[in-house]
Design a protein around this motif. Structure first.
Motif, PDB file in Angstrom:
ATOM      1  N   GLY A   1       0.815  -1.200   0.000  1.00  0.00           N
ATOM      2  CA  GLY A   1       0.000   0.000   0.000  1.00  0.00           C
ATOM      3  C   GLY A   1       0.851   1.252   0.000  1.00  0.00           C
ATOM      4  N   TYR A   2       0.204   2.432  -0.080  1.00  0.00           N
ATOM      5  CA  TYR A   2       0.939   3.690  -0.101  1.00  0.00           C
ATOM      6  C   TYR A   2       0.023   4.830   0.322  1.00  0.00           C
ATOM      7  CZ  TYR A   2      -1.381   4.252  -4.649  1.00  0.00           C
ATOM      8  OH  TYR A   2      -2.312   4.350  -5.659  1.00  0.00           O
ATOM      9  N   THR A   3       0.636   5.919   0.784  1.00  0.00           N
ATOM     10  CA  THR A   3      -0.124   7.117   1.157  1.00  0.00           C
ATOM     11  C   THR A   3       0.005   8.207   0.109  1.00  0.00           C
ATOM     12  OG1 THR A   3       1.771   7.922   2.430  1.00  0.00           O
ATOM     13  CG2 THR A   3       0.098   6.684   3.642  1.00  0.00           C
ATOM     14  N   HIS A   4       1.082   8.212  -0.674  1.00  0.00           N
ATOM     15  CA  HIS A   4       1.322   9.255  -1.662  1.00  0.00           C
ATOM     16  C   HIS A   4       1.897   8.639  -2.933  1.00  0.00           C
ATOM     17  CE1 HIS A   4       1.502  11.246   2.272  1.00  0.00           C
ATOM     18  NE2 HIS A   4       1.115  12.355   1.667  1.00  0.00           N
ATOM     19  N   ASP A   5       1.672   9.335  -4.037  1.00  0.00           N
ATOM     20  CA  ASP A   5       2.225   8.899  -5.320  1.00  0.00           C
ATOM     21  C   ASP A   5       2.581  10.148  -6.114  1.00  0.00           C
ATOM     22  OD1 ASP A   5       2.974   7.645  -7.630  1.00  0.00           O
ATOM     23  OD2 ASP A   5       0.986   6.888  -8.156  1.00  0.00           O
ATOM     24  N   GLY A   6       3.883  10.354  -6.343  1.00  0.00           N
ATOM     25  CA  GLY A   6       4.303  11.536  -7.078  1.00  0.00           C
ATOM     26  C   GLY A   6       5.658  12.032  -6.618  1.00  0.00           C
ATOM     27  N   GLU A   7       5.922  13.304  -6.844  1.00  0.00           N
ATOM     28  CA  GLU A   7       7.196  13.929  -6.487  1.00  0.00           C
ATOM     29  C   GLU A   7       6.969  14.818  -5.266  1.00  0.00           C
ATOM     30  OE1 GLU A   7      10.628  16.665  -8.659  1.00  0.00           O
ATOM     31  OE2 GLU A   7       8.523  16.850  -9.257  1.00  0.00           O
ATOM     32  N   TYR A   8       7.677  14.520  -4.179  1.00  0.00           N
ATOM     33  CA  TYR A   8       7.467  15.236  -2.926  1.00  0.00           C
ATOM     34  C   TYR A   8       8.793  15.487  -2.209  1.00  0.00           C
ATOM     35  CZ  TYR A   8       2.466  14.055  -3.253  1.00  0.00           C
ATOM     36  OH  TYR A   8       1.154  13.932  -3.656  1.00  0.00           O
ATOM     37  N   VAL A   9       8.736  16.401  -1.246  1.00  0.00           N
ATOM     38  CA  VAL A   9       9.825  16.625  -0.295  1.00  0.00           C
ATOM     39  C   VAL A   9       9.292  16.309   1.096  1.00  0.00           C
ATOM     40  CG1 VAL A   9      11.419  18.300   0.700  1.00  0.00           C
ATOM     41  CG2 VAL A   9      10.851  18.429  -1.737  1.00  0.00           C
ATOM     42  N   LEU A  10      10.080  15.547   1.865  1.00  0.00           N
ATOM     43  CA  LEU A  10       9.703  15.189   3.227  1.00  0.00           C
ATOM     44  C   LEU A  10      10.573  15.978   4.197  1.00  0.00           C
ATOM     45  CD1 LEU A  10       9.433  11.296   2.915  1.00  0.00           C
ATOM     46  CD2 LEU A  10       7.784  13.050   2.248  1.00  0.00           C
ATOM     47  N   ILE A  11       9.926  16.715   5.075  1.00  0.00           N
ATOM     48  CA  ILE A  11      10.623  17.514   6.082  1.00  0.00           C
ATOM     49  C   ILE A  11      10.406  16.854   7.432  1.00  0.00           C
ATOM     50  CG2 ILE A  11      10.857  19.800   7.125  1.00  0.00           C
ATOM     51  CD1 ILE A  11       9.378  20.931   4.662  1.00  0.00           C
ATOM     52  N   ALA A  12      11.488  16.558   8.126  1.00  0.00           N
ATOM     53  CA  ALA A  12      11.366  15.867   9.419  1.00  0.00           C
ATOM     54  C   ALA A  12      10.541  16.703  10.392  1.00  0.00           C
ATOM     55  CB  ALA A  12      12.742  15.584   9.995  1.00  0.00           C
ATOM     56  N   GLU A  13       9.591  16.053  11.057  1.00  0.00           N
ATOM     57  CA  GLU A  13       8.833  16.711  12.111  1.00  0.00           C
ATOM     58  C   GLU A  13       9.577  16.591  13.428  1.00  0.00           C
ATOM     59  OE1 GLU A  13       5.101  15.045  14.024  1.00  0.00           O
ATOM     60  OE2 GLU A  13       4.259  16.629  12.746  1.00  0.00           O
TER      61      GLU A  13
END
Length: 400
Positions: A61-73
């Protein structure tokens, strides 16, 4: 060329607008789909499962599909350690990262490179347990070149990305080559250090005729005179990384050494971590130093019979085997360590093996020679041009 001249040529007199990550004209915050997965409920799969510090697992499974940037919380109150990740395709993001991407007027890869120079410290209100809330994240400033002309703006952003990606791609190629060489190195090391019981004589580390085995100690932290202005190098188990160690980050005083169970070890002593994340990992002292109680030291009493460097390489070769059996160890103690057997081939064969492995080690680990040096140089080049390309005038500078 100065940074001003470089940017002036790139921007060609075009203005830069400073906005914030919360500006919905340019940034989409796709946080709604983030969710944790309990380890007991995870279904093994091929989708990367991202947390604050890179991939944690692979799931179905997955939550997102595409081009993203992840910023640490959940971050670190230092620029060097703050985690910014660039992700494409299908992935699962847990609730320890902010998920963002550029809209029509913002190149997501441009956003990724820019965020790697952002100082996050002012946006981390809790300095003991740093947590970047969404309310603070959306306040982070963001430069948009030529916002009134989206086509020109994206061309400028794409050129900046092209330049920086050239360095990151080269670094990635060198890193892949280094990984391959390390794999080759480990293969040859294991071959060279593979001995059958009948081929050579074996000695245990507990054989006091041949080895001195000891652990270190920690001076009382409540005694400033044991630490302040100390000049005796003192190592913790984090220094054990299956490679030679050339320096120390902490020092104790001569009095601290005398009043504790710490011992001043000779250069060319082998160290092995007894507990913690580095348990079973080794180090080879390239200078005289003391250690804490979580490190054991092994020193040959007769270097003409058995070489210290040979002992280091052999114990290092045991790491994977010992790690696989880690479930049987709460910790490694001196009694268990003294049961370890060391092969003793002829001095000539030991010297030959050490010579070959030293050459491999230089290629794979040396920070002054070999690939690690090249990777470090390319990383510095990337950082130099990244800082140069993002040195847009701030609003107050423009006003002045």
């Amino acid at each position: 060329m100065s940074s001003a001249t470089f940017l002036e040529k790139l921007l060609d007199g075009i203005a830069v607008e400073w906005t914030v990550l919360g500006d919905e004209r340019f940034v989409e915050a796709a946080n709604a789909a983030r969710r944790p997965v309990k380890a007991s409920l995870r279904v093994a799969g091929e989708t990367p499962y991202y947390g604050a510090n890179n991939i944690q697992d692979y799931v179905d499974g997955y939550t997102h599909d595409g081009e993203y940037v992840l910023i640490a919380e959940d971050g670190s109150a230092s620029l060097e350690n703050y985690s910014i990740q660039y992700v494409t395709g299908k992935f699962w993001a847990n609730n320890h990262v902010h998920v963002v991407r550029g809209k029509q007027g913002l190149n997501t890869r441009f956003l990724y490179h820019y965020l790697r120079i952002v100082d996050f410290i002012p946006y981390l209100p809790n300095k003991d347990r740093s947590k970047l809330t969404k309310g603070e994240m959306i306040k982070i400033p963001l430069p948009i070149p030529c916002p009134e002309n989206p086509k020109k703006s994206l061309e400028i952003q794409a050129e900046i990305v092209r330049i920086l990606d050239t360095f990151t791609e080269l670094t990635a190629e060198l890193t892949a080559e280094l990984t391959a060489r390390k794999k080759q190195y480990n293969h040859y090391r294991d071959q060279l250090l593979s001995f059958e019981d009948g081929d050579v004589e074996w000695k245990t580390l507990g054989d006091e005729e041949f080895f001195e085995v000891a652990s270190g100690g920690t001076p009382s932290t409540g005694k400033p005179e044991y630490w302040d202005d100390g000049n005796v190098p003192w190592l913790k188990s984090e220094s054990c990384n299956n490679e030679p160690v050339y320096s120390a980050n902490k020092f104790i005083t001569e009095l601290g050494l005398k009043k504790s169970s710490a011992k001043l070890l000779q250069k060319e002593t082998t160290l092995i971590a007894l507990v913690g994340a580095t348990i079973f990992k080794t180090a080879f002292l390239e200078f005289s130093a003391a250690t804490n109680q979580n490190i054991a030291s092994i020193k040959s009493k007769n270097a003409e019979v058995i070489s210290d460097k040979f002992v280091f390489y052999f114990l290092t070769s045991l790491y994977d085997e010992l790690k696989s059996e880690m479930r049987n160890y709460g910790m490694l103690n001196l009694f268990t360590l003294r049961q370890f057997k060391i092969p003793v081939p002829s001095p000539k064969e030991q010297a030959s093996i050490v010579g070959i492995l030293d050459k491999f080690d230089t290629l794979t680990n040396s920070i002054t020679e070999g690939l690690p040096r090249e990777i470090a140089l390319r990383q510095r080049q990337y950082e130099y041009y990244r800082d140069l390309l993002f040195s847009f005038p701030k609003p107050e500078e423009v006003a002045a």
